[in-house]
Write a protein that holds these residues in place. Structure first.
Motif, PDB file in Angstrom:
ATOM      1  N   ILE A  11      -6.412  10.060   7.391  1.00  0.00           N
ATOM      2  CA  ILE A  11      -6.775   8.648   7.352  1.00  0.00           C
ATOM      3  C   ILE A  11      -6.907   8.169   5.903  1.00  0.00           C
ATOM      4  CG2 ILE A  11      -9.265   8.996   7.498  1.00  0.00           C
ATOM      5  CD1 ILE A  11      -7.469   6.271   9.392  1.00  0.00           C
ATOM      6  N   ALA A  12      -7.323   9.046   5.002  1.00  0.00           N
ATOM      7  CA  ALA A  12      -7.488   8.657   3.595  1.00  0.00           C
ATOM      8  C   ALA A  12      -6.161   8.271   2.944  1.00  0.00           C
ATOM      9  CB  ALA A  12      -8.181   9.772   2.818  1.00  0.00           C
ATOM     10  N   PRO A  13      -5.084   9.079   3.080  1.00  0.00           N
ATOM     11  CA  PRO A  13      -3.827   8.610   2.508  1.00  0.00           C
ATOM     12  C   PRO A  13      -3.287   7.376   3.221  1.00  0.00           C
ATOM     13  CG  PRO A  13      -3.517  10.750   3.539  1.00  0.00           C
ATOM     14  CD  PRO A  13      -4.971  10.456   3.552  1.00  0.00           C
ATOM     15  N   ALA A  14      -3.596   7.229   4.495  1.00  0.00           N
ATOM     16  CA  ALA A  14      -3.166   6.025   5.204  1.00  0.00           C
ATOM     17  C   ALA A  14      -3.804   4.780   4.587  1.00  0.00           C
ATOM     18  CB  ALA A  14      -3.513   6.129   6.685  1.00  0.00           C
ATOM     19  N   VAL A  15      -5.071   4.887   4.221  1.00  0.00           N
ATOM     20  CA  VAL A  15      -5.769   3.760   3.594  1.00  0.00           C
ATOM     21  C   VAL A  15      -5.199   3.480   2.207  1.00  0.00           C
ATOM     22  CG1 VAL A  15      -8.009   3.005   2.694  1.00  0.00           C
ATOM     23  CG2 VAL A  15      -7.875   4.065   4.938  1.00  0.00           C
ATOM     24  N   THR A  16      -4.934   4.519   1.420  1.00  0.00           N
ATOM     25  CA  THR A  16      -4.373   4.280   0.090  1.00  0.00           C
ATOM     26  C   THR A  16      -2.948   3.748   0.177  1.00  0.00           C
ATOM     27  OG1 THR A  16      -3.714   6.588  -0.134  1.00  0.00           O
ATOM     28  CG2 THR A  16      -5.837   5.950  -1.104  1.00  0.00           C
ATOM     29  N   LEU A  17      -2.191   4.179   1.171  1.00  0.00           N
ATOM     30  CA  LEU A  17      -0.859   3.615   1.378  1.00  0.00           C
ATOM     31  C   LEU A  17      -0.952   2.132   1.736  1.00  0.00           C
ATOM     32  CD1 LEU A  17       0.797   6.527   3.380  1.00  0.00           C
ATOM     33  CD2 LEU A  17       1.488   5.734   1.119  1.00  0.00           C
ATOM     34  N   LEU A  18      -1.961   1.779   2.537  1.00  0.00           N
ATOM     35  CA  LEU A  18      -2.170   0.374   2.885  1.00  0.00           C
ATOM     36  C   LEU A  18      -2.590  -0.442   1.668  1.00  0.00           C
ATOM     37  CD1 LEU A  18      -2.194  -1.629   5.262  1.00  0.00           C
ATOM     38  CD2 LEU A  18      -4.613  -1.096   5.544  1.00  0.00           C
ATOM     39  N   LEU A  19      -3.449   0.107   0.827  1.00  0.00           N
ATOM     40  CA  LEU A  19      -3.845  -0.589  -0.405  1.00  0.00           C
ATOM     41  C   LEU A  19      -2.648  -0.768  -1.342  1.00  0.00           C
ATOM     42  CD1 LEU A  19      -7.279   1.119  -1.107  1.00  0.00           C
ATOM     43  CD2 LEU A  19      -6.889  -1.233  -0.377  1.00  0.00           C
ATOM     44  N   THR A  20      -1.770   0.216  -1.377  1.00  0.00           N
ATOM     45  CA  THR A  20      -0.560   0.096  -2.187  1.00  0.00           C
ATOM     46  C   THR A  20       0.326  -1.008  -1.649  1.00  0.00           C
ATOM     47  OG1 THR A  20      -0.690   2.474  -2.561  1.00  0.00           O
ATOM     48  CG2 THR A  20       1.366   1.384  -3.158  1.00  0.00           C
ATOM     49  N   PHE A  21       0.462  -1.084  -0.336  1.00  0.00           N
ATOM     50  CA  PHE A  21       1.215  -2.172   0.289  1.00  0.00           C
ATOM     51  C   PHE A  21       0.641  -3.527  -0.103  1.00  0.00           C
ATOM     52  CE2 PHE A  21       0.654  -5.111   3.898  1.00  0.00           C
ATOM     53  CZ  PHE A  21       1.918  -5.677   3.911  1.00  0.00           C
ATOM     54  N   ILE A  22      -0.674  -3.648  -0.071  1.00  0.00           N
ATOM     55  CA  ILE A  22      -1.318  -4.927  -0.410  1.00  0.00           C
ATOM     56  C   ILE A  22      -1.042  -5.296  -1.864  1.00  0.00           C
ATOM     57  CG2 ILE A  22      -3.573  -6.041  -0.718  1.00  0.00           C
ATOM     58  CD1 ILE A  22      -4.495  -4.420   1.782  1.00  0.00           C
ATOM     59  N   CYS A  23      -1.149  -4.325  -2.768  1.00  0.00           N
ATOM     60  CA  CYS A  23      -0.900  -4.617  -4.190  1.00  0.00           C
ATOM     61  C   CYS A  23       0.550  -4.997  -4.449  1.00  0.00           C
ATOM     62  CB  CYS A  23      -1.300  -3.429  -5.050  1.00  0.00           C
ATOM     63  SG  CYS A  23      -3.075  -3.211  -5.193  1.00  0.00           S
ATOM     64  N   TYR A  24       1.490  -4.283  -3.843  1.00  0.00           N
ATOM     65  CA  TYR A  24       2.899  -4.644  -4.028  1.00  0.00           C
ATOM     66  C   TYR A  24       3.205  -6.000  -3.397  1.00  0.00           C
ATOM     67  CZ  TYR A  24       4.759  -0.445  -6.240  1.00  0.00           C
ATOM     68  OH  TYR A  24       5.046   0.559  -7.132  1.00  0.00           O
ATOM     69  N   SER A  25       2.546  -6.315  -2.299  1.00  0.00           N
ATOM     70  CA  SER A  25       2.752  -7.625  -1.675  1.00  0.00           C
ATOM     71  C   SER A  25       2.241  -8.748  -2.573  1.00  0.00           C
ATOM     72  CB  SER A  25       2.038  -7.696  -0.320  1.00  0.00           C
ATOM     73  OG  SER A  25       2.585  -6.758   0.562  1.00  0.00           O
ATOM     74  N   ILE A  26       1.087  -8.549  -3.170  1.00  0.00           N
ATOM     75  CA  ILE A  26       0.548  -9.551  -4.092  1.00  0.00           C
ATOM     76  C   ILE A  26       1.470  -9.704  -5.297  1.00  0.00           C
ATOM     77  CG2 ILE A  26      -1.352 -10.077  -5.667  1.00  0.00           C
ATOM     78  CD1 ILE A  26      -3.235  -8.747  -3.596  1.00  0.00           C
ATOM     79  N   ALA A  27       1.954  -8.587  -5.830  1.00  0.00           N
ATOM     80  CA  ALA A  27       2.875  -8.649  -6.975  1.00  0.00           C
ATOM     81  C   ALA A  27       4.150  -9.395  -6.598  1.00  0.00           C
ATOM     82  CB  ALA A  27       3.209  -7.246  -7.462  1.00  0.00           C
ATOM     83  N   ALA A  28       4.643  -9.172  -5.397  1.00  0.00           N
ATOM     84  CA  ALA A  28       5.864  -9.853  -4.957  1.00  0.00           C
ATOM     85  C   ALA A  28       5.617 -11.340  -4.747  1.00  0.00           C
ATOM     86  CB  ALA A  28       6.377  -9.208  -3.670  1.00  0.00           C
TER      87      ALA A  28
END
Length: 144
Positions: A106-123
């Motif tokens: 679950i921990a890498p799943a959360v960090t993968l989700l946070l990475t998605f959020i950051c890349y989405s904001i950057a885009a």
């Protein structure tokens, strides 16, 4: 420009890269711990980590011998929208692993989700892609 200057740059693709690196580490380490309880998703996590190393660490694509097909696959993720999509898919897969059995994945799943959020904001902010100088990238000197 140092690491602290990169964090102060407010470039969300840099933040996403650091979350991505944390995801890689967690996928490998927690995959080892989850090997006995959820072997399929532990191996899937290792495969994801292998792919993400080449996506997130520009130095690896220069030094490691890879096929042209793999290089073109990795090159498709230079766009923040596509990277966000990749991380969303990976996060969903890792969250699905917890439906089978609750593990530390679950921990890498959360960090993968946070990475998605950051890349989405950057885009959405149309920020140029930057990668940290620590890992052989350009930093924010060339994109500011």
């Amino acid at each position: 420009m140092g690491v602290f200057d990169e964090f102060a740059s407010r470039n969300f693709s840099l933040y996403a890269q650091w979350f991505g690196l944390a995801s890689i580490i967690l996928l490998v380490v927690l995959g080892v711990f989850s090997l006995t309880s959820n072997i399929v998703f532990a191996i899937i996590g290792w495969i994801f980590a292998f792919i993400l190393v080449f996506v997130e660490v520009p130095l690896c694509t220069k030094f490691c011998p890879t096929s042209p097909r793999f290089d073109s696959f990795v090159a498709t993720f230079e766009n923040s929208f596509l990277r966000a999509g990749l991380y969303l898919v990976l996060a969903i897969v890792m969250f699905l692993s917890n439906l089978i059995s609750t593990t530390a994945l679950i921990a890498p799943a959360v960090t993968l989700l946070l990475t998605f959020i950051c890349y989405s904001i950057a885009a959405l902010k149309r920020q140029p892609h930057a990668s940290t100088k620590v890992l052989g990238g350009t930093g924010v000197d060339n994109v500011v």
